[in-house]
Design a protein around this motif. Structure first.
Motif, short mmCIF file in Angstrom:
data_model
loop_
_atom_site.label_atom_id
_atom_site.label_comp_id
_atom_site.label_asym_id
_atom_site.label_seq_id
_atom_site.Cartn_x
_atom_site.Cartn_y
_atom_site.Cartn_z
N LEU A 269 21.53 60.84 43.46
CA LEU A 269 21.52 60.90 42.08
C LEU A 269 20.16 60.45 41.43
O LEU A 269 20.32 59.35 40.70
CB LEU A 269 22.59 60.35 41.29
N HIS B 40 18.45 61.08 39.21
CA HIS B 40 18.05 60.77 37.64
C HIS B 40 19.18 60.50 36.95
O HIS B 40 19.25 60.23 35.61
CB HIS B 40 18.00 62.50 37.14
N THR B 41 20.15 59.70 37.74
CA THR B 41 21.33 58.92 37.02
C THR B 41 21.12 57.39 37.18
O THR B 41 20.39 57.00 38.05
CB THR B 41 22.57 59.41 37.87
N ALA C 202 25.40 53.45 35.39
CA ALA C 202 26.66 54.12 35.63
C ALA C 202 27.27 54.18 36.96
O ALA C 202 28.66 54.07 37.10
CB ALA C 202 26.28 55.64 35.25
N VAL C 203 26.47 54.11 38.04
CA VAL C 203 26.74 54.35 39.50
C VAL C 203 27.61 52.79 39.90
O VAL C 203 28.72 52.81 40.44
CB VAL C 203 25.82 54.21 40.58
N ALA D 7 29.02 50.66 37.53
CA ALA D 7 30.28 50.69 36.62
C ALA D 7 31.22 51.40 37.28
O ALA D 7 32.66 50.92 37.57
CB ALA D 7 29.93 51.23 35.42
N LEU D 8 30.91 52.54 37.92
CA LEU D 8 32.04 53.39 38.55
C LEU D 8 32.65 52.78 39.71
O LEU D 8 33.85 52.59 39.89
CB LEU D 8 31.38 54.68 38.96
N LEU E 15 34.53 49.81 38.93
CA LEU E 15 36.00 50.34 38.22
C LEU E 15 36.67 50.44 39.24
O LEU E 15 38.03 49.98 39.23
CB LEU E 15 35.70 51.29 37.42
N VAL F 233 40.34 48.57 40.33
CA VAL F 233 41.82 49.05 40.24
C VAL F 233 42.23 48.69 41.52
O VAL F 233 43.55 48.50 41.79
CB VAL F 233 41.39 50.55 40.09
N PHE G 268 37.90 43.31 31.23
CA PHE G 268 39.34 43.44 31.78
C PHE G 268 40.08 42.05 31.84
O PHE G 268 41.11 41.97 31.98
CB PHE G 268 38.86 43.61 33.53
N LEU H 207 42.55 52.54 29.82
CA LEU H 207 41.27 52.30 29.58
C LEU H 207 40.43 52.44 30.93
O LEU H 207 39.21 53.05 30.80
CB LEU H 207 41.13 50.86 29.42
N CYS H 208 41.07 52.22 31.79
CA CYS H 208 40.48 52.53 33.17
C CYS H 208 39.88 53.98 33.22
O CYS H 208 38.86 54.47 33.84
CB CYS H 208 41.43 52.16 34.45
N LEU I 293 37.25 54.75 31.02
CA LEU I 293 35.90 54.40 31.66
C LEU I 293 35.52 55.12 32.88
O LEU I 293 34.22 55.55 32.91
CB LEU I 293 36.07 52.92 32.18
N ALA I 294 36.59 55.65 33.67
CA ALA I 294 36.03 56.53 34.70
C ALA I 294 35.54 57.74 34.38
O ALA I 294 34.42 58.16 35.04
CB ALA I 294 37.39 56.60 35.71
N CYS J 8 31.83 57.37 33.05
CA CYS J 8 31.01 57.27 34.02
C CYS J 8 30.77 58.45 34.96
O CYS J 8 29.72 58.59 35.32
CB CYS J 8 31.44 56.04 35.20
N LEU J 9 32.09 59.18 35.28
CA LEU J 9 31.53 60.57 35.91
C LEU J 9 30.86 61.51 35.22
O LEU J 9 30.03 62.34 35.69
CB LEU J 9 32.98 61.13 35.98
N GLY K 31 28.36 60.46 33.00
CA GLY K 31 27.13 59.99 33.27
C GLY K 31 26.60 60.34 34.64
O GLY K 31 25.51 60.78 34.98
N LEU K 32 27.51 60.64 35.63
CA LEU K 32 26.96 60.65 37.15
C LEU K 32 26.45 62.35 37.18
O LEU K 32 25.80 62.49 38.15
CB LEU K 32 28.09 60.43 38.25
N ASP L 263 19.57 65.90 32.39
CA ASP L 263 18.16 66.30 32.81
C ASP L 263 18.24 67.48 33.83
O ASP L 263 17.59 67.62 34.81
CB ASP L 263 17.44 65.27 33.44
#
Lengths: 370, 379
Positions: A84, A86-87, A91-92, A94-95, A98, A102, A347, B6-7, B10-11, B14-15, B17-18, B23
């Motif tokens: 990715l 251009h990402t 964000a990566v 963060a995911l 996350l 979990v 969290f 919340l999780c 947020l997920a 993020c997705l 954004g991914l 663009d």
């Protein structure tokens, strides 16, 4: 679990050697702490022994956190570079965090199961990859590994150290059982589990510990194999020169001119990314356990109770790691660190709010532990 | 429950954004670069010939495809600048994911090669197995060749990939390996590929090009030291462990040439630094099969072995005296087997190799059954 196969570069090499040097202190510290009257049985230990144990645990916590952060940064960079472009890596990360969170917050119940499922799913593609790689590898390159040259020993050793650095987890869980058991038992007793509750907790923790140790044993074996594979395909100096040797290895495996392995890199990446949350989760949990043990040895009182909250246990080491683990790119580190701290503070705040709510009688006892 | 919610939120964030929707670029706005030809243009500048697949106008097709191959030339000082110019001149985004071949004309030295290949080597999307070749003609001509089925760069890449079944040396024609060799300063060789115009009818209306490996440029100590012709290149492949499908020719006393296909070859090179001159013991085991006897009687295994010994002996002598160690793969053997010695002496490697002793031990097996089966099948 492949991330350890990726070799660090430049300043990261020095950092890896620094981590290795720190790791060498642990066996010595553990031996000292295991003496009669030492940290085992903290109630009768001398203040000096308690302090020594706390320092060791903090050091270990730091290592787990740095490594966790290193792996996250490494994989976020890999995803940004190959998949990715251009990402934003924020964000990566963060995911990934996350997902890891979990998994990690479920602790004893789910972590071994999740890790086991991921390992089983990855077994077949990993076997295909290794078979293809070993078929094409130049085994002569492995001879170089048997002839270390003192002038470039750092260059050869740094990737090996990163491969083997997963061992600290196995060491921690296998050798420091007593301290860990005591810590878990006392925490369960504090919340009113009683004798049967303590026994259950002990059995669960022992099973979980074995699972984590086995997971790390697999990690270390796979990492060592990965490194040998990279050296065989990319040559030894070549493996140390690229940022992501395992992915690069996958991209250059070619059998008989057939495009069979042309896009193997995707498979490598997918396996690595699938493993990552469980790997990170284990690292985070280990860091949290270390921190709790250290604060327990120092008799931190209310502090240790606060730290028992899983989220906060995770937030502290990752917060430290965010500053220390991003040594490769400092500017990027500032941004990533800020984001990681924000996420984990968020969290961490939730269980505290839950605890406050419970204190007012709105929630049942123990609802913040899961 | 709140935490789970919340999780999930947020997920989801993020997705989104991914997904990279911010663009997005349509496939019709991209130019897929298949090959890059590099010619010197003087004054430190180069002419880069990009062989691209560009989308044709709606409804049209070329040979059943919605994409058409075109060669676009750009003059620039570096490849990075050339790609930028290409983006501007075509209003398409150049995509290098499908880059199959880089052809360089003339005889660049190692520094020049390193400069030219730095951009694709660093580019994360470029295939690491992208072939790098030298060409005697202009690189533009090579990129513009029409071999029939697919574009010239793809044909060149598959030509080289078919040749490459070894563990080591021949992969120097791949981008990843060549850049590593250049960084290490080791000896290497580049295959030379050239097009040949063939007309199957008198009018030449259905003429097409065939691409073939005509030899190899050999580099040692950072310089071009000489060239191997087609036969020598084919013979040198025997030093690559695990080679298959190479063709060797053996001449009879009456002048008839008989061709054998190598079914399998196994080469082991043992290196001993020794006190004075280094020594290489090369053991070669070749399994071959008759492919074209020209009506003459075939050789015995011993005759083929002696013929190979003679020709490989001449090749090793040529390597020792002028070309350097690349065709034999001697440098990697020395590095692997005596790493410390090699590190101590790598600056003086060319001289040491010239002074080395090389012994050849060849074992040849002729597979008569396979040839017989083929003859029966052909009949």
């Amino acid at each position: 679990m492949f991330p350890a196969g990726d070799a660090p570069q430049g300043s990261a090499r020095l950092a890896a050697l620094g981590i290795a040097a720190l790791l060498l202190l642990f066996p010595l510290g553990m031996l000292l702490a295991a003496r009669p009257g030492g940290t085992r049985g903290t109630g009768s230990a001398s203040p000096a022994a308690r302090t020594g144990h706390a320092v060791l645990m903090l050091l270990l916590c730091l290592c787990f956190a740095v490594r966790c952060s290193y792996i996250l940064t490494l994989y976020a960079g890999m995803i940004e570079l190959y998949l990715l472009p251009h990402t934003s890596s924020l964000a990566v990360i963060a995911l990934l965090l996350l997902t890891a969170y979990v998994i990690a917050r479920s602790e004893n119940d789910r972590l071994p199961g999740v890790a086991g499922i991921i390992i089983m799913c990855a077994a077949l593609p990993a076997a295909v990859l290794f078979a293809a790689g070993l078929y094409r590898a130049d085994y002569g390159e492995w001879l170089i590994l048997l002839q270390p040259d003192e002038r470039n020993i750092a260059g050869l050793a740094a990737p090996c150290v990163m491969c083997l650095s997963g061992f600290e987890c196995a060491y921690f869980f296998v050798c420091d059982t007593y301290v860990n058991d005591r810590s878990v038992n006392s925490s369960r007793a504090d919340v009113g589990g009683g004798k049967s509750g303590v026994d259950n907790a002990r059995g669960k923790t022992a099973g979980w510990r074995k699972a984590v140790a086995a997971g790390y044993a697999v990690t270390c074996v796979m990492a060592a194999l990965s490194y040998l594979l990279c050296a065989g395909i990319l040559t030894v100096p070549g493996a140390g020169r690229v940022s992501y040797p395992l992915v690069e290895t996958a991209r250059v495996i070619n059998i008989g001119g057939v495009a069979f392995t042309d896009r193997f890199d995707l498979l490598f990446m997918v396996i690595g990314i699938a493993m990552l949350p469980a790997h990170t989760g284990i690292q985070l949990h280990c860091a949290g356990e270390c921190l709790r043990s250290a604060l327990g040895a120092l008799g931190a009182g209310s502090g240790s109770r606060l730290v028992r909250t899983p989220s906060l246990r995770l937030a502290l080491p990752v917060g430290i790691a965010a500053w220390l683990g991003q040594y490769a790119q400092f500017n990027e580190a500032l941004r990533v660190s800020a984001m990681i701290c924000c996420i984990f503070t968020l969290f961490a705040a939730l269980p505290v709010l839950c605890a406050m709510s419970r204190a007012r009688g709105n929630l049942p006892e123990g609802s913040d532990s899961k | 429950m709140k935490l789970r919610l919340l999780c999930v939120l947020l997920a989801a964030a993020c997705l989104m954004g991914l997904a990279g929707c911010a663009d997005m670029r349509d496939i019709n706005e991209r130019a897929y670069v298949l090959g890059i030809g590099i010619d010197r243009a003087g004054n430190g500048r180069y002419t880069f010939s990009f062989c691209c697949y560009l989308p044709v106008s709606a409804g049209a097709s070329v040979r059943g495809s919605k994409l058409a191959a075109a060669v676009i030339s750009v003059e620039a000082a570096s490849m990075a600048m050339a790609v930028r110019e290409l983006n501007k001149s075509t209003s398409h985004e150049a995509v290098l994911e499908q880059l199959a071949c880089i052809a360089i004309s003339g005889s660049p030295d190692c520094d020049e090669l390193e400069r030219l290949l730095d951009y694709p080597a660093r580019h994360p999307q470029v295939r690491r197995q992208c072939a790098v070749v030298a060409c005697g003609c202009s690189a533009y001509e090579l990129m513009s060749a029409d071999p029939g089925e697919s574009a010239a760069p793809v044909e060149i890449a598959s030509l080289l990939e078919q040749q490459d079944n070894s563990r080591r040396q021949s992969s120097s024609s791949a981008l990843y390996r060549l850049t590593q060799i250049l960084a290490d300063g080791s000896d290497f060789m580049l295959f030379r590929v050239e097009p040949e115009r063939i007309a199957s009818t008198v009018s030449g209306s259905d003429a097409h090009d065939t691409l073939s490996i005509t030899g190899a440029d050999v580099y040692s100590a950072g310089m071009l030291t000489g060239r191997l012709d087609h036969d020598e290149t084919e013979l040198a492949r025997l030093f690559y462990d695990r080679q298959t499908s190479g063709i060797i020719s053996v001449a009879r006393r009456d002048g008839t040439v008989i061709y054998y296909e190598i079914k399998r070859s196994c080469c082991s090179i043992r290196f001993e630094p020794g006190g004075g001159a280094p020594r290489f013991d090369i053991k070669l085991r070749v399994e071959c099969m008759l492919v074209d006897s020209g009506g003459a009687d075939t050789h015995t295994e011993d005759e083929i072995r002696r013929s190979l010994e003679q020709r490989l002996g001449a090749l090793t002598e040529k390597c020792r005296s002028t070309l350097g160690s690349a065709p034999l793969g001697a440098e990697s053997s020395a590095r692997q087997q005596h790493y410390r010695w090699y590190e101590d002496n790598r600056a003086d490697w060319s001289r040491l190799f010239s002074a080395s002793e090389i012994s050849l031990d060849i074992d040849c097996m002729l597979d008569q059954d396979e040839a017989l089966k083929r003859n029966i099948a052909a009949a």
